[in-house]
Motif scaffolding. Structure first.
Motif, PDB file in Angstrom:
ATOM      1  N   GLY A 272    -112.977  -9.071  85.802  1.00  0.00           N
ATOM      2  CA  GLY A 272    -114.228  -8.370  86.048  1.00  0.00           C
ATOM      3  C   GLY A 272    -115.216  -9.303  86.707  1.00  0.00           C
TER       4      GLY A 272
ATOM      5  N   PRO B 135    -114.775  -4.568  91.508  1.00  0.00           N
ATOM      6  CA  PRO B 135    -114.545  -5.069  90.151  1.00  0.00           C
ATOM      7  C   PRO B 135    -113.478  -6.156  90.052  1.00  0.00           C
ATOM      8  CG  PRO B 135    -113.571  -2.906  90.431  1.00  0.00           C
ATOM      9  CD  PRO B 135    -114.373  -3.161  91.660  1.00  0.00           C
TER      10      PRO B 135
ATOM     11  N   VAL C 190    -120.492  -6.798  91.028  1.00  0.00           N
ATOM     12  CA  VAL C 190    -119.571  -5.654  91.055  1.00  0.00           C
ATOM     13  C   VAL C 190    -119.855  -4.728  92.235  1.00  0.00           C
ATOM     14  CG1 VAL C 190    -120.827  -4.019  89.572  1.00  0.00           C
ATOM     15  CG2 VAL C 190    -118.333  -3.996  89.609  1.00  0.00           C
TER      16      VAL C 190
ATOM     17  N   LEU D 102    -118.170  -1.584  83.872  1.00  0.00           N
ATOM     18  CA  LEU D 102    -118.319  -2.030  85.261  1.00  0.00           C
ATOM     19  C   LEU D 102    -118.468  -0.829  86.192  1.00  0.00           C
ATOM     20  CD1 LEU D 102    -115.716  -4.937  85.539  1.00  0.00           C
ATOM     21  CD2 LEU D 102    -118.197  -5.145  85.608  1.00  0.00           C
TER      22      LEU D 102
ATOM     23  N   PRO E 169    -113.798  -2.383  82.091  1.00  0.00           N
ATOM     24  CA  PRO E 169    -113.794  -1.602  83.335  1.00  0.00           C
ATOM     25  C   PRO E 169    -114.722  -0.394  83.343  1.00  0.00           C
ATOM     26  CG  PRO E 169    -111.568  -2.290  82.809  1.00  0.00           C
ATOM     27  CD  PRO E 169    -112.423  -2.699  81.643  1.00  0.00           C
TER      28      PRO E 169
ATOM     29  N   GLU F 298    -121.289  -0.130  88.956  1.00  0.00           N
ATOM     30  CA  GLU F 298    -120.970  -0.011  90.380  1.00  0.00           C
ATOM     31  C   GLU F 298    -121.442   1.317  90.942  1.00  0.00           C
ATOM     32  OE1 GLU F 298    -117.242  -0.350  93.529  1.00  0.00           O
ATOM     33  OE2 GLU F 298    -116.834  -0.392  91.376  1.00  0.00           O
TER      34      GLU F 298
ATOM     35  N   TYR G  49    -108.969   2.900  88.777  1.00  0.00           N
ATOM     36  CA  TYR G  49    -110.219   2.464  88.129  1.00  0.00           C
ATOM     37  C   TYR G  49    -111.300   3.521  88.306  1.00  0.00           C
ATOM     38  CZ  TYR G  49    -114.800   0.091  88.758  1.00  0.00           C
ATOM     39  OH  TYR G  49    -116.132  -0.268  88.772  1.00  0.00           O
TER      40      TYR G  49
END
Length: 268
Positions: free
Chosen positions: A142, A154, A149, A252, A249, A256, A182
């Motif tokens: 990460g 990521p 990010v 993140l 994730p 993002e 993702y």
């Protein structure tokens, strides 16, 4: 640095705010923690950073310096000093050739750019990092901040130095599939519909050569490379101390695809 160590190091001078997505919820939680610890001199916002305050701006600043120095001294005593940012050596014939193959592969990929800017960085320190499989794996866990990010994606793409255009193209396809997975996991849990950004990598790690920041324009590629060099230093220090543990994730993804973070990209 773990919360337990943070409590031992700073005592009651800092109050800890567990991770909350930026926005009103975070400000409300921070206010609640402060109200419960009215004598504290600052707030440690997990996975965000440090805030200090005081009766004057000078006192607030002095406390920031003092807390940062305490953390730096502690890490240094445990062999995890943050290394100075390395300079970058000049490009070589090998890095120029790889850059050309990378640009060609991107242009040929599905949804790729016809023109790609590349910013190459290398030094003995950078090559030592990208040549260690354990550190490359750590870098794929990460990113260290929201800016990382949204600008680096990521995780980075890792490609051998001798990869052909076809091999790089295949690696780009694999990267896109990983990024799509993702995205789908995050979008399924998002409270509103999300539109996937392009699945091209922004950071490419090449053992034996160094790192390549990529973007549609030179400014974008330069920012990626700058942030990547900073990230390498942070991740290496974290791994020397214990384990680099970024946001998971799904968290993140929230960062993002947060509209306020994405708005930053429009200023490049």
């Amino acid at each position: 640095m773990t919360l337990e160590i943070g409590h031992n190091l700073f005592g009651r001078r800092l109050a800890v705010v567990d991770y909350v997505m930026p926005g009103y919820d975070l400000s409300i939680e921070a206010a609640r923690i402060f109200d419960s610890n009215p004598e504290c001199e600052g707030l440690w916002l997990v996975n965000h950073g440090l805030f200090t305050f005081g009766d004057t701006a000078q006192q607030s600043y002095a406390r920031m310096i003092a807390f940062a120095a305490l953390a730096e001294d502690y890490l240094a005593s445990h062999g995890a000093t943050l290394a100075q940012e390395p300079g970058s050596d000049p490009a070589s014939a090998a890095s120029d050739a790889f850059s050309a193959r990378l640009q060609q592969a991107i242009a040929q990929s599905d949804g790729g750019w016809s023109d790609t800017s590349v910013d190459f960085r290398t030094s003995p320190q950078i090559r030592t990092i990208v040549d260690q499989p354990s550190l490359v794996l750590a870098l794929q866990r990460g990113t260290v901040t929201p800016d990382h990010v949204i600008r680096l994606k990521p995780f980075p793409l890792v490609v051998p130095a001798d990869a052909t255009v076809d091999a790089i193209a295949e690696a780009l396809t694999d990267f896109a599939a990983r990024y799509r997975n993702y995205f789908e996991l995050g979008a399924d849990r998002a409270p509103e519909p999300k539109i996937m950004l392009d699945p091209l990598p922004r950071l490419v790690l090449v053992p034996g050569l160094g790192l390549f920041g990529i973007g549609k324009r030179a400014g974008e590629a330069e920012i990626v490379a700058d942030l990547a060099m900073q990230m390498l230093r942070i991740v290496c220090a974290a791994e020397r101390y214990g384990r680099f543990t970024p946001l998971p994730p799904l968290r993140l993804f929230e960062m993002e695809y947060w509209s306020l973070e994405q708005a930053k990209l429009k200023k490049v």
